[in-house]
Scaffold this motif. Structure first.
Motif, PDB file in Angstrom:
ATOM      1  N   UNK A 208     -12.708  -9.961  -8.100  1.00  0.00           N
ATOM      2  CA  UNK A 208     -13.444 -10.315  -6.880  1.00  0.00           C
ATOM      3  C   UNK A 208     -14.183  -9.093  -6.362  1.00  0.00           C
ATOM      4  N   UNK A 209     -15.396  -9.298  -5.869  1.00  0.00           N
ATOM      5  CA  UNK A 209     -16.141  -8.243  -5.174  1.00  0.00           C
ATOM      6  C   UNK A 209     -16.580  -8.763  -3.820  1.00  0.00           C
ATOM      7  N   UNK A 210     -16.461  -7.914  -2.804  1.00  0.00           N
ATOM      8  CA  UNK A 210     -16.858  -8.282  -1.441  1.00  0.00           C
ATOM      9  C   UNK A 210     -17.827  -7.244  -0.919  1.00  0.00           C
ATOM     10  N   UNK A 211     -19.016  -7.671  -0.546  1.00  0.00           N
ATOM     11  CA  UNK A 211     -19.987  -6.793   0.105  1.00  0.00           C
ATOM     12  C   UNK A 211     -19.830  -6.920   1.612  1.00  0.00           C
ATOM     13  N   UNK A 212     -19.538  -5.810   2.287  1.00  0.00           N
ATOM     14  CA  UNK A 212     -19.387  -5.816   3.736  1.00  0.00           C
ATOM     15  C   UNK A 212     -17.933  -5.770   4.143  1.00  0.00           C
ATOM     16  N   UNK A 213     -17.500  -4.602   4.660  1.00  0.00           N
ATOM     17  CA  UNK A 213     -16.107  -4.421   5.059  1.00  0.00           C
ATOM     18  C   UNK A 213     -15.939  -4.482   6.568  1.00  0.00           C
ATOM     19  N   UNK A 214     -16.629  -5.444   7.188  1.00  0.00           N
ATOM     20  CA  UNK A 214     -16.458  -5.688   8.610  1.00  0.00           C
ATOM     21  C   UNK A 214     -15.297  -6.634   8.859  1.00  0.00           C
ATOM     22  N   UNK A 215     -15.251  -7.228  10.056  1.00  0.00           N
ATOM     23  CA  UNK A 215     -14.127  -8.087  10.418  1.00  0.00           C
ATOM     24  C   UNK A 215     -13.948  -9.267   9.476  1.00  0.00           C
ATOM     25  N   UNK A 216     -15.038  -9.915   9.090  1.00  0.00           N
ATOM     26  CA  UNK A 216     -14.939 -11.057   8.180  1.00  0.00           C
ATOM     27  C   UNK A 216     -14.650 -10.588   6.765  1.00  0.00           C
ATOM     28  N   UNK A 217     -15.331  -9.534   6.311  1.00  0.00           N
ATOM     29  CA  UNK A 217     -15.094  -9.014   4.963  1.00  0.00           C
ATOM     30  C   UNK A 217     -13.652  -8.610   4.735  1.00  0.00           C
ATOM     31  N   UNK A 218     -13.029  -8.002   5.740  1.00  0.00           N
ATOM     32  CA  UNK A 218     -11.630  -7.591   5.598  1.00  0.00           C
ATOM     33  C   UNK A 218     -10.708  -8.798   5.493  1.00  0.00           C
ATOM     34  N   UNK A 219     -11.039  -9.887   6.167  1.00  0.00           N
ATOM     35  CA  UNK A 219     -10.236 -11.102   6.025  1.00  0.00           C
ATOM     36  C   UNK A 219     -10.447 -11.746   4.662  1.00  0.00           C
ATOM     37  N   UNK A 220     -11.635 -11.602   4.091  1.00  0.00           N
ATOM     38  CA  UNK A 220     -11.841 -12.051   2.713  1.00  0.00           C
ATOM     39  C   UNK A 220     -10.969 -11.228   1.772  1.00  0.00           C
ATOM     40  N   UNK A 221     -10.932  -9.931   2.001  1.00  0.00           N
ATOM     41  CA  UNK A 221     -10.100  -9.044   1.175  1.00  0.00           C
ATOM     42  C   UNK A 221      -8.643  -9.479   1.221  1.00  0.00           C
ATOM     43  N   UNK A 222      -8.132  -9.696   2.428  1.00  0.00           N
ATOM     44  CA  UNK A 222      -6.724 -10.077   2.548  1.00  0.00           C
ATOM     45  C   UNK A 222      -6.451 -11.426   1.884  1.00  0.00           C
ATOM     46  N   UNK A 223      -7.382 -12.374   2.038  1.00  0.00           N
ATOM     47  CA  UNK A 223      -7.221 -13.665   1.382  1.00  0.00           C
ATOM     48  C   UNK A 223      -7.201 -13.529  -0.130  1.00  0.00           C
ATOM     49  N   UNK A 224      -8.094 -12.684  -0.669  1.00  0.00           N
ATOM     50  CA  UNK A 224      -8.131 -12.474  -2.125  1.00  0.00           C
ATOM     51  C   UNK A 224      -6.849 -11.834  -2.616  1.00  0.00           C
ATOM     52  N   UNK A 225      -6.326 -10.890  -1.829  1.00  0.00           N
ATOM     53  CA  UNK A 225      -5.070 -10.235  -2.219  1.00  0.00           C
ATOM     54  C   UNK A 225      -3.925 -11.243  -2.240  1.00  0.00           C
ATOM     55  N   UNK A 226      -3.873 -12.107  -1.229  1.00  0.00           N
ATOM     56  CA  UNK A 226      -2.805 -13.101  -1.174  1.00  0.00           C
ATOM     57  C   UNK A 226      -2.917 -14.113  -2.313  1.00  0.00           C
TER      58      UNK A 226
END
Length: 380
Positions: free
Chosen positions: A190-208
Motif C-alpha cells: 500500500x502507498x498513501x500520499x498525504x500524511x495529514x489527519x485522513x492519511x494517518x487514518x488510512x495508514x492505521x487502517x492498512x496496518x490493521x
C-alpha cells in the motif's frame, strides 16, 4: 440564543469571530453544546473558495458535543447524550440511498451546498439579522450547534469527546477507504500520499488489515515520526526524493539498461492530499491489477496531468470515495466502541488544541503545511 462563532464572510480572507444568533431547534432537531471541533483541510478549502459555499457561513464539520435540548419529535436522543456531528444525513429515498449509498445522498448534498439544514433553511443569523449559512449541515466552529436528529450520532460516554470528534470526519474517511472501498487484504502493498489527519487514518487502517509494506509519502519530512507511529513502514519525503522509482524498486521492479523500471508497483494506492501534482505522480506507483483510491479533493479549477496508457492493459482501476463509504448510524457507534476497547487509536492523532480566537493562526499553519496530525478547537 447568542453565541460566539467563526464566520467566513469572504473567500481568501480571515475568519471573523462574531456573536451570532442561533434559533431553537425545530421538532426534528437537537441543540448541542460543542465540545471539540477539528480543523480539517476541507475547512481551509472552504475558506479559499475551492469548494464554494454561500457566505457568510459558520465553518467547521468535525465536531463532538453534548445534547442540551431536543425537539418535540426527537426520539433517539435526550439531554446529556454525547454525540458526534455528521455532515452527511441520508434522505433514505433518493436513488443513491435506495441502492445503499447513503454517503452520497443527492438530496443531502444539494442541501449542504445551499448552506442549510435539512428543511432548506438556516438557524443562524448575524447580530444585524443577516442570514448565516451552516457549512456541511454542522457549523462546528461555534459554541453551540443545531443539528438534524439524524445528524447527531449518539456514542458511548466512555470515549473522551476530544477523541470522539475524529469520528465526524477524519477517522471514518480514512478507515472506511481501507475497509469499505479498497478492502485491503493481508500482505498487500500500500502507498498513501498525504500524511495529514485522513492519511494517518488510512495508514492505521492498512496496518490493521495486515498490509505490507506501507509507504507514506509527504512533501514535509517533519511528518516522518508521526507517520511511522501510525504504521508506515517506509516514509518518503517527496521534497527530497522521487517516490516513484523508490516504490517501484521496493515492490519487485527491475531497472533496465536504459534506466526504465519494469514491473513493480503497489497493490493499492491512496491519494489523500488532494494535490494535482501528487495525483499525477502517485499513479505511476500503481502495480498491475492495482486499485487507486482517490480520497483527496483537488480544487475544481485545477487539472491533474494523467497518463493512463497502461490502465486498460494492466487492468488498473480508479475509485473515488466520500466519507469512507460508511453508514453513519451503524458504523460511527461501532468505531467509537473500537476506540474504547483500544483496537483503534486516535489519541496520538491530536497534537494540539486551540481556542476559537486562534483559528486564523491554525488556518495559516495548515496553509504553510506546519500541522502534524489534527489540531482541535476546545470549547469551554
Amino acid at each position: 440564543m447568542k453565541m460566539k462563532a467563526a464566520v467566513l464572510r469572504e473567500y481568501n480572507k480571515p475568519l471573523t469571530i462574531e456573536e451570532v444568533n442561533l434559533a431553537p431547534p425545530k421538532d426534528d432537531e437537537v441543540l448541542v453544546k460543542t465540545a471539540y471541533t477539528g480543523f480539517c483541510h476541507s475547512d481551509l478549502s472552504f475558506m479559499q473558495g475551492d469548494v464554494p459555499f454561500p457566505v457568510p457561513t459558520v465553518v467547521g464539520h468535525e465536531a463532538s458535543g453534548i445534547v442540551e435540548e431536543v425537539g418535540a419529535k426527537v426520539t433517539s436522543l435526550k439531554k446529556g447524550d454525547h454525540v458526534v456531528a455528521t455532515w452527511m444525513v441520508p434522505c433514505g429515498s433518493c436513488p443513491e440511498c435506495a441502492s445503499g449509498q447513503g454517503h452520497i445522498c443527492r438530496v443531502s448534498t444539494s442541501i449542504q451546498m445551499g448552506g442549510n439544514l435539512m428543511d432548506g433553511t438556516s438557524r443562524l443569523t448575524s447580530s444585524t439579522g443577516e442570514r448565516v449559512s451552516h457549512t456541511l449541515l454542522v457549523a462546528g466552529f461555534a459554541e453551540y450547534m443545531v443539528l438534524p436528529e439524524a445528524g447527531a450520532i449518539k456514542i458511548t460516554k466512555e470515549l473522551p469527546l476530544d477523541q470522539a470528534c475524529a469520528l465526524a470526519c477524519s477517522m471514518p474517511t480514512g478507515f472506511g477507504a481501507v475497509y469499505n472501498v479498497a478492502q485491503v487484504k493481508p500482505g498487500q502493498s500500500v502507498a498513501i500520499w498525504g500524511m495529514g489527519g485522513i492519511g494517518l487514518n488510512i495508514v492505521q487502517g492498512a496496518r490493521l488489515r495486515g498490509a505490507y509494506p506501507i509507504f507514506g509519502v509527504d512533501i514535509e519530512g517533519s511528518k516522518e515520526q508521526i507517520a511511522k507511529e501510525f504504521g508506515v513502514t517506509h516514509f518518503i519525503d517527496s521534497s527530497k526524493e522521487d517516490p516513484v522509482p523508490i516504490i517501484q524498486l521496493a515492490t519487485g521492479g527491475v531497472k533496465m539498461d536504459n534506466g526504465m523500471i519494469m514491473g513493480g508497483g503497489v497493490d493499492v494506492l491512496f491519494e489523500a492530499s488532494g494535490s494535482v501534482g501528487a495525483i499525477s505522480q502517485a499513479v505511476w506507483t500503481l502495480g498491475m491489477g492495482g486499485k487507486w483510491i482517490q480520497v483527496g479533493i483537488h480544487p475544481a479549477h485545477e487539472s491533474a496531468n494523467l497518463v493512463l496508457t497502461f490502465f486498460p492493459p494492466h487492468c488498473k482501476s480508479c475509485t473515488g470515495t466520500l466519507y469512507g463509504n460508511i453508514r453513519t448510524h451503524e458504523d460511527i457507534p461501532k468505531f467509537a466502541e473500537m476506540m474504547v476497547r483500544g483496537e483503534y487509536r486516535v489519541d496520538k492523532l491530536f497534537t494540539k488544541t486551540f481556542k476559537l480566537e486562534e483559528i486564523n493562526e491554525v488556518a495559516d499553519a495548515m496553509r504553510e503545511r506546519r500541522i502534524q496530525g489534527r489540531w482541535v478547537c476546545k470549547f469551554d
